[in-house]
Design a protein around this motif. Structure first.
Motif, PDB file in Angstrom:
ATOM      1  N   PRO A 163      42.518  48.322  36.926  1.00 41.70           N
ATOM      2  CA  PRO A 163      43.823  48.904  36.295  1.00 41.70           C
ATOM      3  C   PRO A 163      45.011  48.451  37.203  1.00 41.70           C
ATOM      4  N   GLN A 164      46.091  47.822  36.715  1.00 43.62           N
ATOM      5  CA  GLN A 164      47.317  47.528  37.299  1.00 43.62           C
ATOM      6  C   GLN A 164      47.739  48.544  38.154  1.00 43.62           C
ATOM      7  N   ARG A 165      47.913  49.736  37.940  1.00 37.92           N
ATOM      8  CA  ARG A 165      48.293  51.156  38.710  1.00 37.92           C
ATOM      9  C   ARG A 165      47.497  51.212  39.910  1.00 37.92           C
ATOM     10  N   THR A 166      46.256  51.274  39.704  1.00 41.02           N
ATOM     11  CA  THR A 166      45.342  51.286  40.840  1.00 41.02           C
ATOM     12  C   THR A 166      45.682  50.342  41.753  1.00 41.02           C
ATOM     13  N   CYS A 167      45.793  48.917  41.599  1.00 45.84           N
ATOM     14  CA  CYS A 167      45.950  47.902  42.298  1.00 45.84           C
ATOM     15  C   CYS A 167      47.251  47.841  43.022  1.00 45.84           C
ATOM     16  N   ARG A 168      48.343  48.717  42.491  1.00 46.20           N
ATOM     17  CA  ARG A 168      49.611  48.685  42.947  1.00 46.20           C
ATOM     18  C   ARG A 168      49.613  49.928  44.076  1.00 46.20           C
ATOM     19  N   MET A 169      48.834  50.845  43.766  1.00 42.98           N
ATOM     20  CA  MET A 169      48.508  52.146  44.760  1.00 42.98           C
ATOM     21  C   MET A 169      48.116  51.443  45.927  1.00 42.98           C
ATOM     22  N   LYS A 170      46.962  50.603  45.974  1.00 39.86           N
ATOM     23  CA  LYS A 170      46.404  50.209  46.887  1.00 39.86           C
ATOM     24  C   LYS A 170      47.072  48.973  47.840  1.00 39.86           C
ATOM     25  N   TRP A 171      47.789  48.366  47.027  1.00 40.92           N
ATOM     26  CA  TRP A 171      48.331  47.322  47.831  1.00 40.92           C
ATOM     27  C   TRP A 171      50.072  47.757  47.695  1.00 40.92           C
ATOM     28  N   ARG A 172      50.360  48.420  48.883  1.00 43.22           N
ATOM     29  CA  ARG A 172      51.695  49.045  49.002  1.00 43.22           C
ATOM     30  C   ARG A 172      52.767  47.795  49.835  1.00 43.22           C
ATOM     31  N   THR A 173      52.011  47.077  50.477  1.00 46.09           N
ATOM     32  CA  THR A 173      52.761  46.101  51.344  1.00 46.09           C
ATOM     33  C   THR A 173      53.037  44.899  50.382  1.00 46.09           C
ATOM     34  N   VAL A 174      52.631  44.597  49.482  1.00 42.85           N
ATOM     35  CA  VAL A 174      52.859  43.352  48.565  1.00 42.85           C
ATOM     36  C   VAL A 174      53.065  43.969  47.177  1.00 42.85           C
ATOM     37  N   PRO A 175      54.243  43.418  46.541  1.00 41.98           N
ATOM     38  CA  PRO A 175      54.568  43.681  44.934  1.00 41.98           C
ATOM     39  C   PRO A 175      53.484  43.060  44.306  1.00 41.98           C
ATOM     40  N   ILE A 176      52.805  43.843  43.312  1.00 44.67           N
ATOM     41  CA  ILE A 176      51.707  43.463  42.471  1.00 44.67           C
ATOM     42  C   ILE A 176      52.300  43.438  40.890  1.00 44.67           C
ATOM     43  N   THR A 177      52.668  42.191  40.314  1.00 45.44           N
ATOM     44  CA  THR A 177      53.277  41.832  39.416  1.00 45.44           C
ATOM     45  C   THR A 177      52.551  41.767  38.226  1.00 45.44           C
ATOM     46  N   ARG A 178      52.769  41.785  37.011  1.00 45.68           N
ATOM     47  CA  ARG A 178      52.244  41.644  35.708  1.00 45.68           C
ATOM     48  C   ARG A 178      51.280  40.388  35.911  1.00 45.68           C
ATOM     49  N   SER A 179      52.034  39.543  36.539  1.00 44.58           N
ATOM     50  CA  SER A 179      51.221  37.934  36.603  1.00 44.58           C
ATOM     51  C   SER A 179      49.918  37.856  37.388  1.00 44.58           C
ATOM     52  N   MET A 180      49.763  39.123  37.813  1.00 47.93           N
ATOM     53  CA  MET A 180      48.453  39.257  38.816  1.00 47.93           C
ATOM     54  C   MET A 180      47.434  40.104  38.148  1.00 47.93           C
ATOM     55  N   VAL A 181      46.242  39.879  38.726  1.00 44.20           N
ATOM     56  CA  VAL A 181      45.050  40.766  38.246  1.00 44.20           C
ATOM     57  C   VAL A 181      44.200  41.025  39.490  1.00 44.20           C
ATOM     58  N   CYS A 182      43.910  42.153  39.621  1.00 44.59           N
ATOM     59  CA  CYS A 182      43.073  42.680  40.741  1.00 44.59           C
ATOM     60  C   CYS A 182      41.638  42.824  40.473  1.00 44.59           C
ATOM     61  N   GLY A 183      40.823  42.585  41.331  1.00 46.42           N
ATOM     62  CA  GLY A 183      39.089  42.811  41.031  1.00 46.42           C
ATOM     63  C   GLY A 183      38.366  43.155  42.415  1.00 46.42           C
ATOM     64  N   THR A 184      37.377  43.668  42.328  1.00 47.83           N
ATOM     65  CA  THR A 184      36.452  44.205  43.510  1.00 47.83           C
ATOM     66  C   THR A 184      35.136  44.025  42.926  1.00 47.83           C
ATOM     67  N   GLY A 185      34.257  43.931  44.217  1.00 47.10           N
ATOM     68  CA  GLY A 185      32.960  43.700  43.687  1.00 47.10           C
ATOM     69  C   GLY A 185      32.335  44.985  43.667  1.00 47.10           C
TER      70      GLY A 185
END
Length: 244
Positions: A163-185
């Protein structure tokens, strides 16, 4: 003595398990026929995918002044496979609003059209936004141990989108925009690494993301892998292709 042997055996097995794209596996030969390797003087620089016979999609941060060689149809970086096709880049077209993180996407026009074969195929663009927790795959020839060891054969790893919100919370040093998607193994230290930049996030057989950036340690869940969200750039991609 027996306990020491068991610990040693576990260490060897764990080390062996971590020697692919950071927690991944060898891709089956020519199972990803859309994959492209971007090379400079024979060395891997980035990955990419073949969108049209004469266009490769990659990341804007892969832009360099030294001419690329684009290789299609090869599983190995060093082998001289009969399926391999080699191209020069006639023109690189990074997104005009790339700022070092956001809009990290680029198209490369090849010097000629690729010949489509069993080992060289196009990949479609994903339609619409990804669902949360989509099951996808990323692939590349990048660092397999977070220690500057480049993979010789194509590697792949399963990825679950966040979820976008989860990614933003983890990445506090870099702005996560709507044009990005995060993923993990599926576990920690599993994901893409150096040299995998520009490669695809493949979901349901289509390219949904472009490998952009990750944290200081490859595959660490504290800083999830970040991809450029392709659906946000369909209009730009289509415009470039139509004008060329």
């Amino acid at each position: 003595m027996a306990i020491s042997f068991i610990l040693l055996l576990l260490f060897v097995l764990n080390a062996a398990d971590g020697t692919h794209i950071v927690g991944g596996r060898d891709a089956a030969p020519h199972s990803r026929p859309y994959m492209a390797s971007l090379q400079v003087r024979g060395d891997l620089n980035c990955g990419g995918v073949l969108l049209r016979e004469d266009f490769v999609l990659t990341a804007a941060h892969c832009e360099i002044s030294i001419p690329y060689t684009v290789v299609l149809g090869a599983d190995s970086l060093s082998g001289n496979e009969p399926t391999k096709q080699v191209f020069s880049v006639a023109r690189s077209i990074p997104h005009p609003n790339y700022d070092g993180h956001a809009n990290d996407i680029m198209l490369l026009k090849l010097d000629r059209s690729a010949q489509l074969t069993d080992a060289v195929q196009l990949i479609p663009l994903a339609k619409g936004r990804l669902r949360i927790s989509s099951q996808c795959i990323t692939a590349g020839w990048g660092d397999i141990g977070d220690n500057n060891t480049i993979a010789n054969r194509l590697q792949e790893v399963n990825v679950t989108t966040l979820p976008q919100r989860t990614c933003r919370m983890k990445w506090r040093t870099v702005p996560i925009t709507r044009s990005m998607v995060c993923g993990t193994g599926g576990r920690n230290l599993q994901g893409f690494c150096s040299g995998d930049s520009g490669g695809p996030l493949v979901c349901d057989g289509a390219v949904a993301g472009v490998v952009s950036f990750s944290g200081p340690k490859c595959g660490e869940t504290k800083t999830p892998d970040v991809y450029t969200r392709v659906s946000c750039f369909r209009e730009w991609i289509t415009g470039v292709l139509n004008n060329n």
